[in-house]
Design a protein around this motif. Structure first.
Motif, PDB file in Angstrom:
ATOM      1  N   VAL A  17      13.796  -5.344 -11.796  1.00  0.00           N
ATOM      2  CA  VAL A  17      13.744  -4.028 -12.443  1.00  0.00           C
ATOM      3  C   VAL A  17      14.915  -3.200 -11.935  1.00  0.00           C
ATOM      4  CG1 VAL A  17      11.211  -4.060 -12.637  1.00  0.00           C
ATOM      5  CG2 VAL A  17      12.282  -2.967 -10.657  1.00  0.00           C
ATOM      6  N   ALA A  18      15.293  -2.200 -12.727  1.00  0.00           N
ATOM      7  CA  ALA A  18      16.320  -1.257 -12.291  1.00  0.00           C
ATOM      8  C   ALA A  18      15.640  -0.179 -11.462  1.00  0.00           C
ATOM      9  CB  ALA A  18      17.021  -0.643 -13.500  1.00  0.00           C
ATOM     10  N   LEU A  19      15.915  -0.165 -10.185  1.00  0.00           N
ATOM     11  CA  LEU A  19      15.257   0.775  -9.287  1.00  0.00           C
ATOM     12  C   LEU A  19      15.798   2.189  -9.461  1.00  0.00           C
ATOM     13  CD1 LEU A  19      15.217  -1.270  -5.948  1.00  0.00           C
ATOM     14  CD2 LEU A  19      13.423  -1.132  -7.675  1.00  0.00           C
ATOM     15  N   THR A  20      14.914   3.178  -9.321  1.00  0.00           N
ATOM     16  CA  THR A  20      15.352   4.564  -9.342  1.00  0.00           C
ATOM     17  C   THR A  20      15.895   4.939  -7.966  1.00  0.00           C
ATOM     18  OG1 THR A  20      13.208   5.457  -8.639  1.00  0.00           O
ATOM     19  CG2 THR A  20      13.536   5.093 -11.012  1.00  0.00           C
ATOM     20  N   GLU A  21      16.575   6.080  -7.914  1.00  0.00           N
ATOM     21  CA  GLU A  21      17.076   6.582  -6.638  1.00  0.00           C
ATOM     22  C   GLU A  21      15.928   6.790  -5.658  1.00  0.00           C
ATOM     23  OE1 GLU A  21      20.193   7.436  -5.640  1.00  0.00           O
ATOM     24  OE2 GLU A  21      21.331   7.028  -7.467  1.00  0.00           O
ATOM     25  N   ALA A  22      14.799   7.313  -6.170  1.00  0.00           N
ATOM     26  CA  ALA A  22      13.651   7.584  -5.297  1.00  0.00           C
ATOM     27  C   ALA A  22      13.067   6.286  -4.746  1.00  0.00           C
ATOM     28  CB  ALA A  22      12.581   8.362  -6.057  1.00  0.00           C
ATOM     29  N   GLU A  23      13.005   5.243  -5.588  1.00  0.00           N
ATOM     30  CA  GLU A  23      12.490   3.955  -5.120  1.00  0.00           C
ATOM     31  C   GLU A  23      13.427   3.351  -4.075  1.00  0.00           C
ATOM     32  OE1 GLU A  23      10.030   2.437  -9.080  1.00  0.00           O
ATOM     33  OE2 GLU A  23      12.202   2.178  -8.984  1.00  0.00           O
ATOM     34  N   CYS A  24      14.731   3.480  -4.306  1.00  0.00           N
ATOM     35  CA  CYS A  24      15.696   2.978  -3.328  1.00  0.00           C
ATOM     36  C   CYS A  24      15.571   3.733  -2.008  1.00  0.00           C
ATOM     37  CB  CYS A  24      17.112   3.107  -3.865  1.00  0.00           C
ATOM     38  SG  CYS A  24      17.525   1.909  -5.160  1.00  0.00           S
ATOM     39  N   GLY A 113       2.659   3.827   6.758  1.00  0.00           N
ATOM     40  CA  GLY A 113       3.821   4.194   5.962  1.00  0.00           C
ATOM     41  C   GLY A 113       3.788   3.626   4.556  1.00  0.00           C
ATOM     42  N   LEU A 114       2.875   2.671   4.309  1.00  0.00           N
ATOM     43  CA  LEU A 114       2.771   2.061   2.988  1.00  0.00           C
ATOM     44  C   LEU A 114       1.984   2.923   2.002  1.00  0.00           C
ATOM     45  CD1 LEU A 114       2.058  -1.636   4.025  1.00  0.00           C
ATOM     46  CD2 LEU A 114       4.190  -0.738   3.070  1.00  0.00           C
ATOM     47  N   ALA A 115       1.224   3.897   2.493  1.00  0.00           N
ATOM     48  CA  ALA A 115       0.389   4.727   1.612  1.00  0.00           C
ATOM     49  C   ALA A 115       1.199   5.395   0.503  1.00  0.00           C
ATOM     50  CB  ALA A 115      -0.379   5.757   2.432  1.00  0.00           C
ATOM     51  N   PRO A 116       2.360   6.016   0.802  1.00  0.00           N
ATOM     52  CA  PRO A 116       3.139   6.625  -0.288  1.00  0.00           C
ATOM     53  C   PRO A 116       3.600   5.614  -1.325  1.00  0.00           C
ATOM     54  CG  PRO A 116       3.876   7.428   1.849  1.00  0.00           C
ATOM     55  CD  PRO A 116       2.956   6.276   2.117  1.00  0.00           C
ATOM     56  N   LEU A 117       3.751   4.349  -0.916  1.00  0.00           N
ATOM     57  CA  LEU A 117       4.161   3.316  -1.867  1.00  0.00           C
ATOM     58  C   LEU A 117       3.183   3.237  -3.029  1.00  0.00           C
ATOM     59  CD1 LEU A 117       5.993   0.870  -2.556  1.00  0.00           C
ATOM     60  CD2 LEU A 117       4.499  -0.523  -1.135  1.00  0.00           C
ATOM     61  N   PHE A 118       1.890   3.282  -2.726  1.00  0.00           N
ATOM     62  CA  PHE A 118       0.865   3.171  -3.762  1.00  0.00           C
ATOM     63  C   PHE A 118       0.616   4.504  -4.460  1.00  0.00           C
ATOM     64  CE2 PHE A 118       0.126  -0.203  -0.698  1.00  0.00           C
ATOM     65  CZ  PHE A 118      -0.007  -1.308  -1.524  1.00  0.00           C
ATOM     66  N   ASN A 119       0.784   5.597  -3.735  1.00  0.00           N
ATOM     67  CA  ASN A 119       0.521   6.907  -4.315  1.00  0.00           C
ATOM     68  C   ASN A 119       1.680   7.429  -5.160  1.00  0.00           C
ATOM     69  OD1 ASN A 119      -1.988   7.043  -3.031  1.00  0.00           O
ATOM     70  ND2 ASN A 119      -1.130   8.000  -1.200  1.00  0.00           N
ATOM     71  N   ASP A 120       2.904   7.259  -4.641  1.00  0.00           N
ATOM     72  CA  ASP A 120       4.065   7.890  -5.272  1.00  0.00           C
ATOM     73  C   ASP A 120       4.991   6.922  -5.998  1.00  0.00           C
ATOM     74  OD1 ASP A 120       3.173  10.277  -4.096  1.00  0.00           O
ATOM     75  OD2 ASP A 120       4.335   9.898  -2.266  1.00  0.00           O
ATOM     76  N   TYR A 121       4.948   5.644  -5.633  1.00  0.00           N
ATOM     77  CA  TYR A 121       5.845   4.655  -6.243  1.00  0.00           C
ATOM     78  C   TYR A 121       5.055   3.432  -6.705  1.00  0.00           C
ATOM     79  CZ  TYR A 121       8.871   7.600  -3.382  1.00  0.00           C
ATOM     80  OH  TYR A 121       9.479   8.678  -2.793  1.00  0.00           O
ATOM     81  N   PRO A 122       4.114   3.627  -7.637  1.00  0.00           N
ATOM     82  CA  PRO A 122       3.236   2.515  -8.037  1.00  0.00           C
ATOM     83  C   PRO A 122       3.990   1.354  -8.671  1.00  0.00           C
ATOM     84  CG  PRO A 122       2.991   4.382  -9.532  1.00  0.00           C
ATOM     85  CD  PRO A 122       3.799   4.870  -8.369  1.00  0.00           C
ATOM     86  N   ARG A 123       5.104   1.634  -9.361  1.00  0.00           N
ATOM     87  CA  ARG A 123       5.858   0.523  -9.953  1.00  0.00           C
ATOM     88  C   ARG A 123       6.483  -0.340  -8.866  1.00  0.00           C
ATOM     89  NH1 ARG A 123      11.439   0.283 -13.278  1.00  0.00           N
ATOM     90  NH2 ARG A 123      12.125   1.177 -11.300  1.00  0.00           N
ATOM     91  N   LEU A 124       6.988   0.302  -7.811  1.00  0.00           N
ATOM     92  CA  LEU A 124       7.552  -0.447  -6.691  1.00  0.00           C
ATOM     93  C   LEU A 124       6.467  -1.261  -5.992  1.00  0.00           C
ATOM     94  CD1 LEU A 124      10.080  -1.022  -5.010  1.00  0.00           C
ATOM     95  CD2 LEU A 124       9.569   1.022  -3.662  1.00  0.00           C
ATOM     96  N   ALA A 125       5.277  -0.687  -5.863  1.00  0.00           N
ATOM     97  CA  ALA A 125       4.156  -1.418  -5.267  1.00  0.00           C
ATOM     98  C   ALA A 125       3.803  -2.631  -6.122  1.00  0.00           C
ATOM     99  CB  ALA A 125       2.947  -0.496  -5.131  1.00  0.00           C
ATOM    100  N   ALA A 126       3.809  -2.452  -7.456  1.00  0.00           N
ATOM    101  CA  ALA A 126       3.509  -3.564  -8.361  1.00  0.00           C
ATOM    102  C   ALA A 126       4.557  -4.664  -8.236  1.00  0.00           C
ATOM    103  CB  ALA A 126       3.434  -3.061  -9.796  1.00  0.00           C
ATOM    104  N   LEU A 127       5.816  -4.263  -8.069  1.00  0.00           N
ATOM    105  CA  LEU A 127       6.891  -5.241  -7.931  1.00  0.00           C
ATOM    106  C   LEU A 127       6.746  -6.046  -6.642  1.00  0.00           C
ATOM    107  CD1 LEU A 127       9.572  -6.502  -8.759  1.00  0.00           C
ATOM    108  CD2 LEU A 127      10.746  -4.489  -7.830  1.00  0.00           C
ATOM    109  N   LEU A 128       6.476  -5.357  -5.535  1.00  0.00           N
ATOM    110  CA  LEU A 128       6.293  -6.066  -4.264  1.00  0.00           C
ATOM    111  C   LEU A 128       5.083  -6.981  -4.317  1.00  0.00           C
ATOM    112  CD1 LEU A 128       7.126  -3.179  -1.767  1.00  0.00           C
ATOM    113  CD2 LEU A 128       8.435  -5.281  -2.086  1.00  0.00           C
TER     114      LEU A 128
END
Length: 259
Positions: A17-24, A113-128
């Protein structure tokens, strides 16, 4: 913000996927705590309290069995840009040892530190999560090869799978790739003695199937090997159709990573 284009993890994720600046930026936070590790150094020992995940920023690592009744086995290989410990998040203690196969850099990241991954970056969590799933599928194919193939095809399958995983990590393209394993370590990964591994590698070279310039291997008949071994590349077709939408500009894709 400044994005680390040299991050193997960003490079690996950006293949799908093309990552956003926030995901990076979140990925960069996972790699903030860098620790140099020498070859042979244990990253995790059996019985250690599981405190989170670890990004392998550079270098190679292996998961080893801890049986005292027999020789050590290599159960899994970690490559630059992979996240170690995702499969172990459900356990309070480590069940296997992770050892550096080469010199490298690791980045421990706490569970909290993983909590924001699921709360704020769900697409990144799905990718991982999806990459972890593909890793498990690849491990099953490897286990099946060990159980059902003759020695030559076991070794061929292992090399084919290593090549495909290096391609995903963007640290090995084409048919020539680095194999920083001794023959003893290759034997631990495929269930053979180092003497038999040496015999098979010499046979592959003599038959024109393989070229070896340590530590690099070149597969000269990859398509033939893939056909003969019925090789399945678990990373070729990730389903991203179910991923949550993300809102943001400044997406980082493969073209950006080449700058």
């Amino acid at each position: 913000m400044s994005i680390d284009y040299e991050s193997c993890l960003i490079s690996r994720l950006s293949r799908f996927v093309a990552l956003t600046e926030a995901e990076c930026a979140f990925v960069a936070s996972m790699e903030k705590d860098e620790r140099a590790c020498r070859k042979g150094h244990p990253v995790v020992n059996i019985g250690d309290v599981s405190e989170g995940v670890t990004v392998l920023k550079s270098g190679w690592a292996v998961v080893k069995s801890g049986s005292a009744k027999g020789p050590s086995q290599i159960l899994r290989i970690y490559l630059p840009g992979e996240v170690m410990g995702i499969a172990e998040l459900g356990s309070s203690h480590a069940n296997h040892q992770i050892v550096m196969l080469t010199d490298g850099t690791v980045c421990p990241f706490p569970r909290k530190g993983l909590a924001p991954l699921f709360n704020d970056y769900p697409r990144l969590a799905a990718l991982l999560m999806s990459l972890s799933s593909l890793d498990q599928i690849a491990l099953r194919h490897h286990a099946n090869s060990l159980a059902s193939m003759d020695a030559a095809n076991k070794l061929k399958y292992w090399l084919l799978q290593l090549r495909s995983r290096l391609e995903v990590a963007n640290v090995g393209l084409g048919n020539r790739f680095r194999v920083p394993f001794s023959q003893v370590e290759i034997g631990q990964a495929v269930g053979m003695t180092s003497i038999y591994v040496n015999k098979l590698l010499r046979k592959f070279v003599d038959e024109g199937d393989l070229e070896i310039e340590r530590p690099y291997f070149r597969l000269l008949k990859r398509e033939v090997w893939e056909h003969d071994c019925e090789f399945v590349n678990a990373f070729r077709d990730m389903d991203t159709s179910w991923f949550p939408d993300t809102v943001g500009e400044g997406k980082i894709g493969a073209a950006d990573l080449s700058k």
